[in-house]
Each structure stands twice: as structure tokens, then as C-alpha cells.
Design a protein around this motif. Structure first.
Motif, PDB file in Angstrom:
ATOM      1  N   HIS A 240      -7.553  -3.643   2.162  1.00 44.29           N
ATOM      2  CA  HIS A 240      -6.314  -3.401   2.900  1.00 44.29           C
ATOM      3  C   HIS A 240      -6.189  -4.279   4.042  1.00 44.29           C
ATOM      4  O   HIS A 240      -5.145  -5.022   4.251  1.00 44.29           O
ATOM      5  CB  HIS A 240      -6.272  -1.827   3.404  1.00 44.29           C
ATOM      6  N   GLY A 241      -7.104  -4.411   5.209  1.00 42.12           N
ATOM      7  CA  GLY A 241      -7.177  -5.036   6.124  1.00 42.12           C
ATOM      8  C   GLY A 241      -7.045  -6.551   5.860  1.00 42.12           C
ATOM      9  O   GLY A 241      -6.537  -7.564   6.482  1.00 42.12           O
ATOM     10  N   VAL A 242      -7.878  -7.026   4.756  1.00 37.82           N
ATOM     11  CA  VAL A 242      -7.918  -8.511   4.305  1.00 37.82           C
ATOM     12  C   VAL A 242      -6.595  -8.941   3.873  1.00 37.82           C
ATOM     13  O   VAL A 242      -6.037 -10.026   4.174  1.00 37.82           O
ATOM     14  CB  VAL A 242      -8.852  -8.604   3.260  1.00 37.82           C
ATOM     15  N   PHE A 243      -5.846  -8.411   3.216  1.00 39.62           N
ATOM     16  CA  PHE A 243      -4.753  -8.599   2.525  1.00 39.62           C
ATOM     17  C   PHE A 243      -3.412  -8.556   3.597  1.00 39.62           C
ATOM     18  O   PHE A 243      -2.641  -9.428   3.363  1.00 39.62           O
ATOM     19  CB  PHE A 243      -4.355  -7.593   1.291  1.00 39.62           C
ATOM     20  N   ARG A 244      -3.542  -7.591   4.754  1.00 38.02           N
ATOM     21  CA  ARG A 244      -2.768  -7.801   5.631  1.00 38.02           C
ATOM     22  C   ARG A 244      -2.996  -9.137   6.226  1.00 38.02           C
ATOM     23  O   ARG A 244      -2.039 -10.020   6.723  1.00 38.02           O
ATOM     24  CB  ARG A 244      -3.019  -6.437   6.472  1.00 38.02           C
ATOM     25  N   ARG A 245      -4.050  -9.490   6.526  1.00 41.56           N
ATOM     26  CA  ARG A 245      -4.532 -10.703   7.291  1.00 41.56           C
ATOM     27  C   ARG A 245      -3.978 -11.766   6.449  1.00 41.56           C
ATOM     28  O   ARG A 245      -3.500 -12.870   7.180  1.00 41.56           O
ATOM     29  CB  ARG A 245      -5.855 -10.614   7.656  1.00 41.56           C
ATOM     30  N   LEU A 246      -4.170 -11.869   5.299  1.00 39.09           N
ATOM     31  CA  LEU A 246      -3.558 -13.046   4.464  1.00 39.09           C
ATOM     32  C   LEU A 246      -2.115 -13.157   4.464  1.00 39.09           C
ATOM     33  O   LEU A 246      -1.608 -14.377   4.381  1.00 39.09           O
ATOM     34  CB  LEU A 246      -4.022 -12.793   2.888  1.00 39.09           C
ATOM     35  N   ARG A 247      -1.326 -12.037   4.860  1.00 42.11           N
ATOM     36  CA  ARG A 247      -0.102 -12.137   5.048  1.00 42.11           C
ATOM     37  C   ARG A 247       0.315 -12.447   6.450  1.00 42.11           C
ATOM     38  O   ARG A 247       1.676 -12.446   6.885  1.00 42.11           O
ATOM     39  CB  ARG A 247       0.713 -10.995   4.353  1.00 42.11           C
TER      40      ARG A 247
ATOM     41  N   GLY B 166       0.162 -17.367 -10.376  1.00 44.74           N
ATOM     42  CA  GLY B 166       1.213 -17.837  -9.331  1.00 44.74           C
ATOM     43  C   GLY B 166       1.662 -16.823  -8.512  1.00 44.74           C
ATOM     44  O   GLY B 166       2.760 -17.237  -8.027  1.00 44.74           O
ATOM     45  N   ILE B 167       1.234 -15.861  -8.392  1.00 46.82           N
ATOM     46  CA  ILE B 167       1.773 -14.813  -7.318  1.00 46.82           C
ATOM     47  C   ILE B 167       1.382 -15.145  -5.869  1.00 46.82           C
ATOM     48  O   ILE B 167       0.283 -15.912  -5.617  1.00 46.82           O
ATOM     49  CB  ILE B 167       0.918 -13.311  -7.721  1.00 46.82           C
ATOM     50  N   ASP B 168       2.171 -14.888  -4.987  1.00 47.82           N
ATOM     51  CA  ASP B 168       2.050 -15.126  -3.643  1.00 47.82           C
ATOM     52  C   ASP B 168       1.170 -13.970  -2.851  1.00 47.82           C
ATOM     53  O   ASP B 168       1.142 -12.854  -3.232  1.00 47.82           O
ATOM     54  CB  ASP B 168       3.123 -15.473  -3.046  1.00 47.82           C
ATOM     55  N   SER B 169       1.023 -14.481  -1.573  1.00 53.21           N
ATOM     56  CA  SER B 169       0.252 -13.578  -0.579  1.00 53.21           C
ATOM     57  C   SER B 169       1.082 -12.263  -0.366  1.00 53.21           C
ATOM     58  O   SER B 169       0.622 -10.991  -0.300  1.00 53.21           O
ATOM     59  CB  SER B 169      -0.189 -14.202   0.662  1.00 53.21           C
ATOM     60  N   ASP B 170       2.466 -12.513   0.009  1.00 50.61           N
ATOM     61  CA  ASP B 170       3.198 -11.415   0.455  1.00 50.61           C
ATOM     62  C   ASP B 170       3.465 -10.310  -0.769  1.00 50.61           C
ATOM     63  O   ASP B 170       3.477  -9.185  -0.446  1.00 50.61           O
ATOM     64  CB  ASP B 170       4.851 -12.045   0.476  1.00 50.61           C
ATOM     65  N   GLU B 171       3.433 -10.959  -2.194  1.00 47.31           N
ATOM     66  CA  GLU B 171       3.819 -10.185  -3.119  1.00 47.31           C
ATOM     67  C   GLU B 171       2.394  -9.271  -3.317  1.00 47.31           C
ATOM     68  O   GLU B 171       2.660  -8.011  -3.552  1.00 47.31           O
ATOM     69  CB  GLU B 171       3.898 -10.983  -4.328  1.00 47.31           C
ATOM     70  N   LEU B 172       1.362  -9.851  -3.072  1.00 55.45           N
ATOM     71  CA  LEU B 172      -0.020  -9.130  -3.499  1.00 55.45           C
ATOM     72  C   LEU B 172      -0.134  -8.147  -2.290  1.00 55.45           C
ATOM     73  O   LEU B 172      -0.491  -6.716  -2.577  1.00 55.45           O
ATOM     74  CB  LEU B 172      -1.230  -9.996  -3.391  1.00 55.45           C
TER      75      LEU B 172
ATOM     76  N   ASP C  65     -11.003 -10.542  12.369  1.00 52.74           N
ATOM     77  CA  ASP C  65     -10.962  -9.068  12.490  1.00 52.74           C
ATOM     78  C   ASP C  65     -12.252  -8.544  12.505  1.00 52.74           C
ATOM     79  O   ASP C  65     -12.497  -7.358  12.062  1.00 52.74           O
ATOM     80  CB  ASP C  65     -10.075  -8.385  11.324  1.00 52.74           C
ATOM     81  N   LEU C  66     -13.091  -9.087  13.083  1.00 50.16           N
ATOM     82  CA  LEU C  66     -14.389  -8.574  12.989  1.00 50.16           C
ATOM     83  C   LEU C  66     -14.755  -7.411  13.735  1.00 50.16           C
ATOM     84  O   LEU C  66     -15.443  -6.074  13.177  1.00 50.16           O
ATOM     85  CB  LEU C  66     -15.427  -9.278  13.942  1.00 50.16           C
ATOM     86  N   PRO C  67     -14.095  -6.784  14.823  1.00 47.40           N
ATOM     87  CA  PRO C  67     -14.124  -5.518  15.272  1.00 47.40           C
ATOM     88  C   PRO C  67     -13.912  -4.411  14.512  1.00 47.40           C
ATOM     89  O   PRO C  67     -14.275  -3.124  14.344  1.00 47.40           O
ATOM     90  CB  PRO C  67     -13.324  -5.242  16.550  1.00 47.40           C
TER      91      PRO C  67
END
Length: 246
Positions: free
Chosen positions: A82-89, A235-241, A20-22
Motif C-alpha cells: 500500500h505504501g509503495v503504490f501511494r509513493r509511486l503516485r 500499459g497501465i499507469d501508476s494512478d490507475e494501479l 519512507d524508511l521510518p
């Protein structure tokens, strides 16, 4: 629960950053643009003789600019989280979504930035080591503020809890990011050097791009570190975060 490791944070942070560099660069360039304009204005005043290059006014202006820049870094980081957590999901955030998240936490992020920057700055001036300790202890305070909607002091305490028993690996991450940024700075300076005599704006423009690159990269590492600490310790997952941004 997945163990926390430097290698995992480093590899996934770089992967997310370049995917997501741009988006990340455009977000940080928007924040950095006022400082480019200020820098060009100061250079023009010095060249015209209206501002003494060694005078107290310029020193004072430099200190104020440094403080504002530190706060701007935190504001940009809040938007990039925000962008990082979207990408993690496995998703991709838009520019407007990231800006909206940053603006929605604007007041709290500003207070957090002032408190943390002053404390870390004082610690660094006293003996360097206290500043490094605070920087490590509060490394994930800003993501905690943004993701968990905490106030500034609660964000600092939350980071203290999350980083407990992982301070040395986190210090290693901070060190590796600093090395990576220094290498990037040397490469950028070497590429820009031949043009500095013929293109007057090349210096400020290269500085703006490099600063945006460094801010964005640091934000990604901070967000991924926060994510992995919560996965490892809670133990929380990416979707929940990431669901807090839905």
C-alpha cells in the motif's frame, strides 16, 4: 509502453525505500516483535538448562519459527505494498492505512504464503534450482493478490503470466537484493560486535532491526517489480494501479 529493466526497478525501489524508511521499518518491526520476544525466551530457557541447545525440541521449535517467520514476511509485505503504490503516485500513506490493507487481505495472504513457501521450500530441498525457478516465477504473486484482490492460486497464476519473458531480469533483481541484504548484515554485525559483551540485548535488537530492514526492502522491490511489469506488459499507469487503495 515502458520497457521493463533491472536498473529502473533497482533505482526507484531504493529511492522509495529511503523516502519512507521510518514508515516501512515501523511496519516490519511490529510484525517482527513477536519473534524477538520468542528468541529472548528461548535464550533464557537454554541458559537456565530447561531447554537442550542441541535437542530435538529446539530443532522443532526452530522449524516452526522459520515457517511462521516466512508467513509474517508475506503479511508485512502486503501492508507495505500500500505504501509503495501511494509513493509511486506521488503520495504518502499512513501507518494505519497500510495496516488496514494488510489486515483486509489477511486470510488470502496467509493461504498464499503457506502454498508458496511450502512449494519453494520443497523445490529448494530437492535440487535448489526448482526452488529458484518457483521463486522467480512467483515473485510478484503477492502484489497481485493484494492489488487485484485475487485468491491465492490465482495470484500464483497471475505472477506466472506477468513474469513470462522477464524471468532472467527478475532473477537478477532477486540476486541483487540478496547481495545488498548480505552487505547490510555484515555491516550491522561489525557495528554491533564491540557491544555484544557489554550490552546483553544488543544481538536480538540488531537482529530485529536488520530483519525488519531486509523485509521492508524486499517488499519494496517486489511491489515496484509488479508495478513495472504491469506498466510494461499492459500499459497501465501508476494512478490507475494505486486507485484500488482509494
Amino acid at each position: 509502453m515502458t520497457p521493463f529493466s533491472i536498473g529502473s526497478v533497482f533505482n526507484r525501489s531504493l529511492s522509495i525505500f529511503f523516502q519512507d524508511l521510518p514508515l516501512f521499518l515501523s511496519l516490519t518491526l511490529v510484525v517482527y516483535a513477536p519473534f524477538v520476544i520468542l528468541n529472548l525466551g528461548v535464550m533464557a530457557l537454554i541458559q537456565s538448562g530447561a531447554l537442550d541447545a542441541q535437542g530435538p525440541a529446539l530443532i522443532g521449535l526452530g522449524l516452526v519459527t522459520l515457517m511462521l517467520f516466512s508467513i509474517a514476511i508475506q503479511l508485512a509485505t502486503a501492508a507495505l505494498i500500500h505504501g509503495v503504490f501511494r509513493r509511486l503516485r506521488g503520495e504518502r500513506a499512513s501507518f494505519s492505512e497500510c495496516i488496514q490493507t494488510g489486515l483486509s487481505r489477511l486470510g488470502t495472504v496467509f493461504i498464499y504464503s503457506v502454498i508458496s513457501n511450502i512449494a519453494i521450500g520443497l523445490g529448494t530441498m530437492l535440487c535448489v534450482i526448482p526452488g529458484l525457478v518457483l521463486q522467480t516465477m512467483w515473485y510478484v504473486g503477492l502484489p497481485a493478490v493484494v492489488v487485484e484482490n485475487l485468491d491465492a492460486t490465482d495470484g500464483l497464476r497471475r505472477s506466472d503470466v506477468l513474469t513470462t519473458n522477464h524471468r532472467w531480469p527478475i532473477f537478477g533483481i532477486i540476486f541483487l537484493v540478496a547481495v545488498f541484504n548480505n552487505v547490510a548484515g555484515m555491516v550491522a554485525s561489525a557495528l554491533a560486535l564491540p557491544l555484544q559483551g557489554t550490552v546483553p540485548l544488543v544481538g536480538p535488537l540488531v537482529n530485529a532491526f536488520l530483519s525488519s530492514f531486509i523485509i521492508a526492502l524486499g517488499a519494496v522491490f517486489t511491489a515496484v517489480t509488479y508495478h513495472d511489469l504491469r506498466v510494461s506488459k499492459e500499459g497501465i499507469d501508476s494512478d490507475e494501479l494505486a486507485s484500488v487503495f482509494d
